[in-house]
Design an enzyme around this catalytic site. Structure first.
Site, short mmCIF file in Angstrom:
data_model
loop_
_atom_site.label_atom_id
_atom_site.label_comp_id
_atom_site.label_asym_id
_atom_site.label_seq_id
_atom_site.Cartn_x
_atom_site.Cartn_y
_atom_site.Cartn_z
N SER A 127 -28.32 26.80 -9.63
CA SER A 127 -28.11 25.34 -9.04
C SER A 127 -27.82 24.42 -10.10
O SER A 127 -28.52 24.27 -10.92
CB SER A 127 -29.12 24.97 -7.98
OG SER A 127 -28.99 23.42 -7.42
N TYR A 153 -22.46 26.13 -2.26
CA TYR A 153 -22.98 25.06 -1.53
C TYR A 153 -22.95 23.80 -2.14
O TYR A 153 -23.09 24.00 -3.53
CB TYR A 153 -24.29 25.23 -0.94
CG TYR A 153 -25.52 25.68 -1.75
CD1 TYR A 153 -26.09 24.24 -2.21
CD2 TYR A 153 -25.67 26.73 -2.24
CE1 TYR A 153 -27.09 24.38 -3.26
CE2 TYR A 153 -26.71 26.68 -3.34
CZ TYR A 153 -27.44 25.68 -3.79
OH TYR A 153 -28.44 25.61 -4.66
N ARG A 182 9.31 -8.46 -0.61
CA ARG A 182 7.96 -8.04 -0.51
C ARG A 182 7.78 -6.81 -1.20
O ARG A 182 8.67 -5.69 -1.39
CB ARG A 182 7.68 -7.39 0.80
CG ARG A 182 7.74 -8.50 1.98
CD ARG A 182 7.79 -7.78 3.40
NE ARG A 182 8.43 -8.45 4.42
CZ ARG A 182 7.84 -9.12 5.30
NH1 ARG A 182 6.35 -9.18 5.53
NH2 ARG A 182 8.34 -9.75 6.21
N MET A 194 -0.53 -7.75 -3.03
CA MET A 194 0.68 -7.99 -3.70
C MET A 194 1.37 -9.06 -3.11
O MET A 194 0.87 -9.66 -1.99
CB MET A 194 1.58 -6.74 -3.40
CG MET A 194 0.71 -5.62 -3.93
SD MET A 194 0.45 -5.59 -5.90
CE MET A 194 2.09 -5.74 -6.39
N CYS A 250 -26.84 20.32 -6.78
CA CYS A 250 -27.93 19.56 -6.32
C CYS A 250 -28.10 18.16 -6.63
O CYS A 250 -28.99 17.54 -6.30
CB CYS A 250 -29.25 20.38 -6.50
SG CYS A 250 -30.07 20.66 -7.82
N LYS A 257 6.02 0.75 2.30
CA LYS A 257 6.55 -0.05 3.47
C LYS A 257 7.84 0.26 3.20
O LYS A 257 8.56 0.39 4.50
CB LYS A 257 6.33 -1.32 3.00
CG LYS A 257 6.65 -2.51 3.80
CD LYS A 257 6.41 -4.05 3.33
CE LYS A 257 4.92 -4.05 3.07
NZ LYS A 257 4.37 -5.46 2.53
N ARG A 311 2.82 1.04 9.82
CA ARG A 311 1.95 1.68 9.03
C ARG A 311 1.00 2.52 9.57
O ARG A 311 0.38 1.75 10.62
CB ARG A 311 1.73 1.14 7.67
CG ARG A 311 0.84 -0.06 8.05
CD ARG A 311 0.65 -0.98 6.81
NE ARG A 311 -0.26 -2.35 7.34
CZ ARG A 311 -0.26 -3.47 6.48
NH1 ARG A 311 0.12 -3.35 5.19
NH2 ARG A 311 -1.15 -4.39 6.78
N HIS A 322 -7.46 -11.53 6.32
CA HIS A 322 -7.70 -10.99 4.88
C HIS A 322 -9.31 -10.57 4.93
O HIS A 322 -9.51 -9.29 4.65
CB HIS A 322 -7.59 -11.98 3.90
CG HIS A 322 -7.98 -11.26 3.00
ND1 HIS A 322 -9.28 -11.64 2.06
CD2 HIS A 322 -7.33 -10.80 1.92
CE1 HIS A 322 -9.32 -11.00 0.70
NE2 HIS A 322 -8.10 -10.54 0.68
N GLY A 339 -2.71 -8.03 1.42
CA GLY A 339 -3.08 -8.98 0.77
C GLY A 339 -2.90 -9.20 -0.88
O GLY A 339 -3.39 -10.16 -1.43
#
Lengths: 871, 871
Positions: free
Chosen positions: B763, B850, B92, B103, B830, B22, B336, B455, B101
């Site tokens: 693997s 992979y 804030r 803080m 895997c 912020k 933001r 919220h 919500g």
């Protein structure tokens, strides 16, 4: 291509790797000027080449062999066909490490239908010649063609019976000739081949048979048992025959330069006149003690004594010598470092230091750490022996020890019952290499034949198994499974006791007393401790064990397993109340009932240890181990705790785990229930404070088990320190303690650089670490680990000897990480591998501060630690 | 000491790390020339210093704060006491990552008993001034002194009731004055303190409260849920107040530059006139859609549209903007990157690439791989919806998805039932941060109040949970556990279905249809696949799963679990016969009955895969898994097999293991029973041959599980290859296959340099590897792993995201060892961790070839793989 054959007198001849132990010795003895029959050695490389090539003799080898024989014929002035100077040879295997009885030997090679007559004519002794020939046929048939010995034996014994001859030597030449013909028929019947008449054919076939025998099953088992690699190969020694059976002025014998059973510095051996070597070893005829030779052949005896002294000085070790006398002339056939019992090994090493023959470091290397155990085992109680019923009047003390078990008459039964957990005594007329597996499982071995150097005796001493041989007043009927003695009959399953130190057998079980160690042993162990770099501690928690360990000079306690203190009745109730508690207050109240017991247990341990360091491991096992199992117990415990059976059962079900080894145990318990370790800390601190007030200094090391992360360790050690500080503050006394980590998960090893700086020390738990590194549960892997060892899928059973490549790598990594910022960081091992010599070598090499093992393994570990330094 | 405070217009001001999201935005917007109220930011470092120092404000900070206020007073021309130009500020929190919500915020700070009168005088609006004051008292009391909001609410609501005021705005100034006095009494009653009258005291106390709130439980839970580190700290933004509640020419609102639910390129937001920000977010008054502002205040609307365009171009992302209008003047309070649904994220990323605002790589980074799952989940079936009974006429589609579950009215019940395995729908008037834990376990969230930015809506979208808000025709009576709607009543446990994409609620369960992916999604995924270096395969063995995975563009199959093929009735009999077999012949006969089934299973898999690689893992589980458990089953099976119950039971007992995870399973089975893998090899080879004969090319990779030593691997792979070759020879056809190793034990990692050269590929099975590295059984660790994560004893649950320090180190080591002699050696993963984005990043970084995961995780994994490359 490197040279495949070396004559004994070859100046360039090589060492044991290439020539094998026997070949190297023959070459060395030849160089020393000893009267060794001439010959040559085919190298181990030739054997390996043979095996690698799918078992075929290379042309290189055949050429070299032909040259070597020509050269031997030239040197000896004998040939395979000469009428006056007939060459006969022996063929013997000889690997790098001695493997008694395992490999095969052929004597009298070169004899055939013609040569036997030449030998008869030349020696004017047809009986001798045909006896040699029938022996050759017999050995060659067995070794080369695999014809079972009993086939020949049956013919031989039948002939004796039919003709009413009592002794072998009663059979005349014609009789032996007749037997030879029958033996030759056996070849045809059993193999469809005739016995090869060409000496060169005999020789090449024999050499092949020796090569092949390297891989026979008995040889593999022996190597597994003695940690000998399978890829060494064997050499083959071909040597001019000399004949101990040339008449009454000839003979053969074996001797040790010192007593292999007690270590006494005095020649110890046996011989037989008019006999060949195997007659002594096989134990069929009972030989003469070596001293008798002094009266029968004083000059030969004197020469022999001189030679033994030279050999001992030269080899710096007790020697095991084979000799033959041919018509009054002495030949040394073989010498090697002699096998011996543990106590003999210690005494010989000790004496040789006193005699200034060797250094203390040499002495340390002369005793096998694994054998030390034998010196520490209990002996039969003297009083009990007085009233025990003796089975026999005879029997030789072939390998010391005192064992009780049930009689079995075969290797099969020994294995079956032994593997079922029974203690068995293997009872045989004599043993042979086929019996190895039975001997391995037996508590003791008893034979009715054979002497102190028989197969049974030699192998039993090597394994540290109690053994009595030559129990000649006991008759074994293996077929019917009974053994008859003067006053009765033994059947399979009967319990007897065997005293390997006296040669006596007793009916039933006999109580034992603790072993007293010799002063030589005590002195020897102080050398080991001086030479060692690592400390050796014990794993112990009872006064008895702790006292034993300290008597063996343990440097401290490496592992107190506190869970052992929770299992007594009154503590167990407290622990169960703890498990059923609903909140912190109830848990604390339950643990308070255990606190006092723990405190007095700790006090006892710390009092015995004094300033020597003591590692106490905080509670480790999962909680379900504290709850009852059977319906009946559950009812009782529910009553005792004043809860319903249903409630108790619900707790048991709830705590049940699929894989408890990987479950809620070790320090994980204390993450959930910090009260546990806080109570144990309180108990330890209070007992330290009490001892300090009595003026006793202590050195406590608190150990947290099963750590996986640095944060986990920090959380717990902070709580332990906080509790300790508050107890010190309360008492107004500060005491000596540190807090450290037990590393037994791979993750803790991998992150030791994070964990170690938070802790005062690291102790490796090699049992759990091995389980996790392999994924082998010790409880369950028994089903397949044997297959892995047998199939060479793993090098050794990793629970018996450290898996250096895998687990060892993790341990080494952790030590390096822990020491990265502090080269003196204290690291030790508290798993049972801390008692294994091979593992100890590794732990020494990676800089471990100490190892810890069960009290009776402390001396062996200390010796192994010393050897690690010398190596 | 570094600087602790930066003014928004400070030229040297820093980034998010120091100023929080912020604060950095306010500074950036100020620099962009946007109409931002003036102010300054206290850095995250100041917060961390405060927390580290045991929660005390340093003198350095207090000095800088005092300077910063003086300077702000100078810039704005206002002071905390000036009659004409009174300074009021907001305080804030603002951490690096947005935590909506979580803080705390305080508005109107600076008001006190005197200043409220000054404000009233200056604005000629006593009502406004006292409303600000009572709001300050309320927020300050809650945030700084922990006085529960309901205490103030009760006073406020009672006053309204007593005086018959319907709306808050109906209360006159005197009423608010009266309420203010009552609020001040609350301070005395609840805390024994008076409300601080000094604006500076108010400010320092508020700053401390924000600092402290960093560590409140809700904040910690949110951070755990979003993988935000706990040591970042929060910044504090102090900003001149502007008043959206200054009258009907004032207002406040929030807006997204694009639709956060669908991604549609159109302003999307809400505002309220004569209100402050929290009135919009809290959802107590239902706001106007943003387009309406164009009619109410066209000039302001136009200015707003211009600003949003600039901001999107500047930040290259969709923006979430808070604005206030004070007496007709627009102020931007905050901007933001906006939170969005997964489908909106994909559409926005896709559109912005088309609009040339961002690159494909930027686009890839704009979608959270974890959110992709939402796009793949099934939707309700249209036909079923037509006949379903609707509960409500209203409801906003706050977060898409289709869920069915049982109604609960509180977080406690949601947790209790959710953890017991029930699917729950959390139904609340509105949600607050206290409800986080309930929202985490809920299948869907339904609120009767609040809008699309409430919220509930924001948090649900972040978690990918289905959510419907503003169901205004449903009345919840939480106390009595009922919700009343037009045609009936819902009680806890009633089953309803929630459509988060339409905002509809239905009675009972509704069948679902498979989700169809948008063309934007398909295109987006091709970008991901192009950018990825690693392949993504699937773990699958059924046709349905395999087809799904290939539709998601999986490169092949990374894991076929063959054990799944043994559990169908007719195969199970064969397997049980195998287990009971007495010898090799019987074992082969039993397996022969399974062979055909296996062959046709494999044929189906290979046919679907064609040339794409398929890893088949040979049989892995312990044999006891194939035997029955209950008495009844045992009887049946014994009958079926024609054996006695006793015999079958003896097998079951015999196969029982204490720690089956560490027992006789994986390739250990094939060491004991080579027939098993030989049969599987035969089945695979025969199906390959059949397909080849049909002209179909295949690419089989046979994988041996649970290897611990190179010798073990060699023994088994030799047998597999021998069997394969003999089958090829028999058929006269050669097919395409390789043999490789599954590495899932620490030992295999440690000795990968020995194992890898013998195998065609590696693997990693990360599940077992994690179990063994930690000594955590997945089945049992559930009991304590939560404590470990909550207590920060481990970084993350290692079964959900790779333990990089421990397990990752082993994997990396093994990859390096395997690649030492062949840099192209094929290595993959895997375990299910192959679907976790954080783990995928690591696997990419260490060069894995992979990863493989369940089919529905393939797109997320592919996106994570692409992001790994871009990062």
């Amino acid at each position: 291509m490197s040279k495949l054959i070396y004559a004994f007198n070859d100046e360039n001849s090589s060492g044991k790797d290439l020539l094998g132990g026997k070949g190297a010795n023959l070459a060395e003895m030849t160089r020393l000027g000893l009267p060794v029959p001439d010959g040559f050695t085919i190298t181990t490389e030739a054997c390996n080449a043979y095996l690698a090539s799918g078992e075929s003799l290379t042309s290189d080898l055949l050429e070299e062999l032909s040259d070597a024989i020509l050269s031997l014929e030239t040197r000896t002035g004998k040939t395979f066909s000469d009428e006056d100077n007939l060459l006969l040879v022996s063929v013997r295997s000889g690997a790098k490490f001695s493997m008694p009885g395992m490999m095969d030997t052929i004597l009298n090679l070169g004899l055939n239908d013609e040569n036997v007559e030449k030998l008869a004519t030349k020696t004017s002794d047809a009986r001798f010649a045909y006896d040699c020939y029938r022996r050759l046929l017999q050995m060659f048939g067995e070794v080369v063609y695999g014809i079972h010995m009993s086939v020949f034996d049956t013919i031989f014994e039948s002939y004796k019976e039919e003709n009413k001859y009592e002794l072998d030597t009663d059979i005349p030449a014609d009789g032996l000739k007749e037997i030879v013909e029958k033996y030759k028929e056996v070849y045809l019947e059993e193999t469809n081949k005739t016995f090869p008449q060409s000496p060169i054919d005999q020789l090449t076939e024999a050499v092949e048979a020796v090569f092949k025998s390297w891989n026979n099953e008995r040889a593999r088992i022996y190597r597994d048992l003695h940690d000998i690699p399978h890829d060494l190969g064997t050499a083959v020694n071909i040597q001019e025959m000399v004949f101990g059976n040339s008449g009454d002025n000839s003979g053969t014998g074996v001797l040790f330069t010192r007593n292999p059973s007690t270590g006494e510095h005095k020649l110890y051996g046996e011989y037989l006149l008019n006999a060949q070597g195997e007659d002594v070893v096989a134990g069929i005829r009972t030989p003469q003690e070596i001293e008798v030779l002094n009266t029968q052949m004083p000059e030969v005896y004197e020469e022999l004594v001189g030679i033994t002294k030279n050999l001992e000085t030269h080899y710096k070790d007790m020697q095991d010598i084979e000799f033959t006398i041919e018509n009054g002339k002495l030949f040394i056939l073989q010498t090697r470092n002699g096998k011996r019992t543990a106590s003999a090994a210690v005494k010989i090493a000790y004496d040789m230091v006193q005699e200034s023959v060797i250094s203390k470091e040499d002495a340390i290397m002369m005793v096998d750490p694994k054998s030390i155990d034998q010196l520490l085992h209990p002996q039969f109680d003297d009083k009990a022996l007085e009233t025990a019923e003796r089975i026999s009047e005879y029997g030789l003390p072939a390998s010391p020890g005192a064992s009780t078990g049930m009689v079995v008459f075969s290797t099969e039964r020994a294995k079956a019952l032994g593997e079922a957990g029974e203690k068995v005594i293997l009872m045989r007329p004599e043993t042979s290499p086929e019996d190895i597996e039975g001997m391995v499982v037996a508590e003791a071995i008893v034979t009715t034949h054979g002497g102190m150097t028989s197969h049974a005796a030699v192998v039993a001493r090597g394994m540290g198994t109690c053994c009595v041989t030559a129990v000649s007043d006991l008759k074994i009927d293996g077929e019917n499974g009974v053994a008859t003695y003067a006053n009765g009959v033994l059947k399979e399953g009967d319990i007897i006791s065997v005293n390997g130190s006296t040669g006596q057998l007793y009916l039933g079980e006999i109580t034992k007393k603790d072993q007293e160690q010799s002063t030589e042993f005590a002195e020897f162990m102080t050398w080991a401790k001086e030479i060692s770099r690592m400390d050796v501690r014990m794993n112990a928690e009872t006064s008895k064990d702790i006292n034993a360990g300290f008597e063996f000079n343990a440097s401290g306690i490496g592992l107190v397993r506190t869970e052992h203190m929770f299992f007594q009745e009154e503590r167990l109730i407290g622990m169960r109340r703890f498990i059923l508690a609903q909140n912190h207050a109830e848990r604390v109240a339950a643990l308070d009932t255990i606190l006092e017991y723990q405190q007095s247990d700790f006090e006892e341990i710390f009092r015995l240890s004094g300033e020597r360091p003591v590692i106490v491991r905080l509670l480790d096992p999962p909680l379900h181990e504290f709850l009852p199992n059977t319906e009946n117990e559950i009812n009782n415990v529910a009553n005792q705790l004043g809860v319903t059976t249903e409630l108790l059962k619900s707790y048991i079900t709830n705590l049940n785990e699929l894989n408890p080894m990987l479950g809620h145990r070790g320090c994980r318990l204390a993450i959930t229930y910090p009260e546990l370790y806080e109570m144990q800390t309180e108990a330890m601190l209070k007992s330290l404070i009490k001892l300090k007030e009595e003026g006793i200094e202590t050195n406590l090391e608190i150990m947290i088990p099963l750590i996986v992360t640095a944060e986990e360790y920090k959380t717990l050690s902070d709580k332990i320190k906080a509790r300790a500080e508050s107890i010190e503050a309360e008492a107004g006394v500060t005491v000596n303690y540190t807090v450290g980590v037990m590393i037994e998960t791979p993750r803790a090893c991998l992150t030791a650089e994070e964990i170690a700086p938070l802790a005062d020390f690291i102790s490796f738990g090699t049992n759990d670490l091995t389980q996790l590194t392999f994924g082998f549960s010790r409880d369950d892997a028994g089903k397949f680990i044997g297959e892995y060892v047998d199939g060479a899928l793993i090098e050794t059973d990793p629970f018996q000897s450290l898996d250096i490549n895998g687990v060892g790598q993790l341990v080494k990594m952790a030590v390096e990480k822990a020491r990265a910022h502090n080269p003196n960081y204290k690291v030790g091992v508290c798993g049972e591998l801390g008692g294994d010599p091979r593992s100890i070598q590794f732990f020494n090499d990676i800089g471990m501060s100490y190892v810890s093992c069960s009290p009776y393994r402390v001396p062996g570990a200390m010796l192994a630690a010393a050897q690690s330094v010398v190596k």
